[in-house]
Design an enzyme around this catalytic site. Structure first.
Site, PDB file in Angstrom:
ATOM      1  CD  GLU A  23      36.039-104.591 105.208  1.00 28.35           C
ATOM      2  OE1 GLU A  23      35.286-105.527 105.137  1.00 28.35           O
ATOM      3  OE2 GLU A  23      37.128-104.293 104.312  1.00 28.35           O
ATOM      4  N   GLY A  62      31.445-101.767 111.555  1.00 28.38           N
ATOM      5  CA  GLY A  62      29.725-100.842 111.513  1.00 28.38           C
ATOM      6  C   GLY A  62      29.102-101.522 112.775  1.00 28.38           C
ATOM      7  NE  ARG A  63      25.866-106.000 114.628  1.00 30.26           N
ATOM      8  CZ  ARG A  63      24.817-106.932 114.155  1.00 30.26           C
ATOM      9  NH1 ARG A  63      23.485-106.005 114.912  1.00 30.26           N
ATOM     10  NH2 ARG A  63      24.872-107.361 112.811  1.00 30.26           N
ATOM     11  NE  ARG A  72      19.732-105.367 113.707  1.00 28.44           N
ATOM     12  CZ  ARG A  72      19.690-106.794 114.684  1.00 28.44           C
ATOM     13  NH1 ARG A  72      19.512-106.417 115.354  1.00 28.44           N
ATOM     14  NH2 ARG A  72      20.589-107.899 114.987  1.00 28.44           N
ATOM     15  CB  CYS A 114      -1.887-105.223 106.790  1.00 27.70           C
ATOM     16  SG  CYS A 114      -2.396-103.736 107.064  1.00 27.70           S
ATOM     17  CE1 TYR A 133      24.174-103.550 108.605  1.00 27.68           C
ATOM     18  CE2 TYR A 133      25.016-104.636 111.715  1.00 27.68           C
ATOM     19  CZ  TYR A 133      25.509-103.883 109.365  1.00 27.68           C
ATOM     20  OH  TYR A 133      26.400-103.948 109.299  1.00 27.68           O
TER      21      TYR A 133
HETATM   22  N1  LLP Z   1      32.532-105.843 105.985  1.00 30.40           N
HETATM   23  C1  LLP Z   1      31.395-106.231 105.607  1.00 30.40           C
HETATM   24  C2  LLP Z   1      32.533-106.986 103.848  1.00 30.40           C
HETATM   25  C3  LLP Z   1      30.525-106.957 105.593  1.00 30.40           C
HETATM   26  O1  LLP Z   1      29.570-107.863 104.974  1.00 30.40           O
HETATM   27  C4  LLP Z   1      30.005-106.686 106.864  1.00 30.40           C
HETATM   28  C5  LLP Z   1      28.563-106.027 107.171  1.00 30.40           C
HETATM   29  C6  LLP Z   1      30.893-105.393 107.520  1.00 30.40           C
HETATM   30  C7  LLP Z   1      32.242-105.506 107.122  1.00 30.40           C
HETATM   31  C8  LLP Z   1      30.355-104.645 108.811  1.00 30.40           C
HETATM   32  O2  LLP Z   1      30.030-105.721 109.605  1.00 30.40           O
HETATM   33  P1  LLP Z   1      29.662-105.142 111.032  1.00 30.40           P
HETATM   34  O3  LLP Z   1      30.986-104.599 111.791  1.00 30.40           O
HETATM   35  O4  LLP Z   1      28.627-104.851 111.504  1.00 30.40           O
HETATM   36  O5  LLP Z   1      29.063-106.379 111.724  1.00 30.40           O
HETATM   37  N2  LLP Z   1      21.609-106.440 108.594  1.00 30.40           N
HETATM   38  C9  LLP Z   1      22.617-107.130 109.843  1.00 30.40           C
HETATM   39  C10 LLP Z   1      24.369-106.743 109.949  1.00 30.40           C
HETATM   40  C11 LLP Z   1      24.365-107.759 108.414  1.00 30.40           C
HETATM   41  C12 LLP Z   1      25.516-107.350 108.723  1.00 30.40           C
HETATM   42  C13 LLP Z   1      26.363-107.349 106.995  1.00 30.40           C
HETATM   43  N3  LLP Z   1      27.337-107.447 107.049  1.00 30.40           N
HETATM   44  C14 LLP Z   1      21.903-107.064 111.274  1.00 30.40           C
HETATM   45  O6  LLP Z   1      20.951-106.549 111.588  1.00 30.40           O
HETATM   46  O7  LLP Z   1      22.245-107.683 112.073  1.00 30.40           O
END
Ligand code: LLP
Length: 431
Positions: free
Chosen positions: A292, A294-295, A331, A360, A389
């Site tokens: 999964e 994302g980043r 962030r 503000c 994000y």
């Molecule tokens: N799967 C699950 C169950 C998750 O909770 C997350 C991210 C992902 C996949 C994707 O993770 P990635 O590959 O993006 O690391 N807002 C924070 C990051 C929060 C991540 C939450 N869960 C930031 O800006 O660093």
């Protein structure tokens, strides 16, 4: 692995792919989010390379909470990917973007009854279940609908991923998943429930992980548990390893040099090996694996472009005040996150100070106490690594319209989200 960021200077002016930032600002104004389509796709392709020869047993579900504009989701769908969703709204987005529901995993600790029903109607691939109560609710709703819900239990492996505490999710102190000691019981209960079909077990240990070793530990612990569950007569065919692979946020990075980032293809192969070919796989059974990310797909594809409005200094500090704020990119305020600040005009020198927004709050900063480009009033600043994000965590705080979003490919650019208007901000308010 080495790869290039999709930015270059031509005649000292910054370009994203082949489009000049100055032209983007002229066309769409600021603050503005810009994504490189080619870079985003190259990341999907790198993951896809990791599953060559194992196409039937590896599924990529884009962690769309990272960045979910429909135009980006289209790219995701075009590469055969599904999505990891955490809300009914994300499911709706997937449907609009043409993501196959059979490739959707529904994660999250607090799915509502409406969301569960919607996901069952849509026939998604998997519910990643995070508590016994949620499991019972899913079973009840599925049974009422005459269905069996495909589920995996998210196990909290109690592994420290050594990342920022707000984005570490696999420790006992975190709200996510079910503890190892409760797992066998919940699988037994799941097997007895009328509306449940057990498919998987999974974990997601955190985000921005730059070395793979904590995955090895999590996979080893999970497999041990899976063998105990299978010894109790419950079969588990799929392992969901979550997301989490990190990116280079370009700290101390010479932009003319390629990035040094973890290789997604090597990551996928390594995880496959740990789950299906290592000693930890005592039963020898080959299991499907779901990722999964994302980043690591979206992060370095995106940039936040902002105009420096004013400069001011006092005896302590120099401030560059720009038109983007914490409501556009949260962030830095929330995690003290580092985002590289790149000048549109390469000929600027450097100067120590804070890049702050108009909101503000003293916590409203995009870069604090850093060596920054020596911006002049009216200059354009570009915040890098903002594709994940970034826009998505934005808000309308201070009644600020959210930024426009633009997709760039080669020398072409197109608007993929209009800038919000004042009227839209008040649309749902009633006098
Ligand atoms: N799967 C699950 C169950 C998750 O909770 C997350 C991210 C992902 C996949 C994707 O993770 P990635 O590959 O993006 O690391 N807002 C924070 C990051 C929060 C991540 C939450 N869960 C930031 O800006 O660093």
């Amino acid at each position: 692995m080495k790869e290039n960021l999709p930015v270059t200077y031509t005649d000292h002016r910054l370009h994203i792919e082949d489009v000049s930032v100055a032209e983007l600002v002229r066309s769409y104004g600021t603050p503005l989010y810009v994504y490189s389509a080619s870079y985003f796709e190259s990341r999907l392709d790198l993951y896809n390379r990791g599953k060559e020869g194992k196409e039937d047993s590896i599924q990529f579900c884009y962690g769309m909470k990272a960045s979910s504009n429909l135009a980006l989701l289209r790219l995701v769908a075009s590469r055969g990917w599904g999505a990891d969703i955490v809300s009914g709204g994300e499911l709706f987005r997937c449907q609009k973007a043409g993501i196959d529901p059979k490739k959707i995993v529904f994660s999250g600790v607090g799915k509502t009854e409406e969301e569960i029903r919607y996901a069952l109607e849509s026939e998604i691939h998997l519910f990643s279940v995070e508590s016994p109560s949620e499991l019972r609710t899913i079973s009840r709703i599925a049974a009422e609908m005459g269905k069996k819900a495909p589920v995996g239990i998210r196990i909290n492996p109690d592994v420290d991923p050594k990342t920022h505490p707000y984005i570490s999710t696999g420790l006992k102190e975190n709200k996510f998943g079910i503890g190892h000691d409760q797992a066998l019981e919940i699988y037994k209960e799941a097997a007895s429930l009328p509306g449940i079909q057990i498919k998987a077990a999974g974990f997601h240990i955190g985000s921005q992980l730059l070395d793979f070793s904590s995955y090895e530990e999590a996979a080893r612990r999970l497999l041990k548990l899976v063998h105990e569950i299978e010894a109790a007569g419950i079969s588990i065919d799929e392992i969901d390893v979550g997301g989490g692979l990190g990116i280079d946020y370009l700290e101390n990075h010479d932009l003319s040099q390629p990035l040094e980032t973890p290789d997604p293809a090597a990551f996928v192969k390594q995880i496959w090996q740990w789950i299906n070919e290592s000693d930890a796989n005592a039963s020898g059974k080959k299991r499907k694996i779901t990722f999964e990310p994302g980043r690591s797909v979206a992060g370095n594809s995106g940039f936040l472009i902002t105009r420096v409005l004013y400069r001011k200094s006092n005896e302590d500090r120099q401030f560059f005040i720009c038109d983007a704020a914490m409501n556009d990119l949260l962030r830095p305020s929330l995690y003290q996150a580092y985002h590289r600040v790149i000048p549109e005009n390469q000929s600027r020198g450097s100067s120590f100070g804070d890049l702050v927004g108009p909101v503000c709050e003293s916590g409203d900063f995009l870069a604090r106490g850093r060596e920054l480009p020596d911006f002049q009033e009216g200059d354009i600043a570009v915040l890098a690594s903002a594709g994940a994000y970034g826009f998505i965590m934005g808000s309308n705080y201070n009644t600020r319209p959210r930024a426009a979003e633009v997709l760039v490919r080669g020398n072409e650019h197109s608007l993929i989200r209009k800038r919000e208007t004042y009227d839209q901000l008040l649309e749902n308010e009633l006098l």
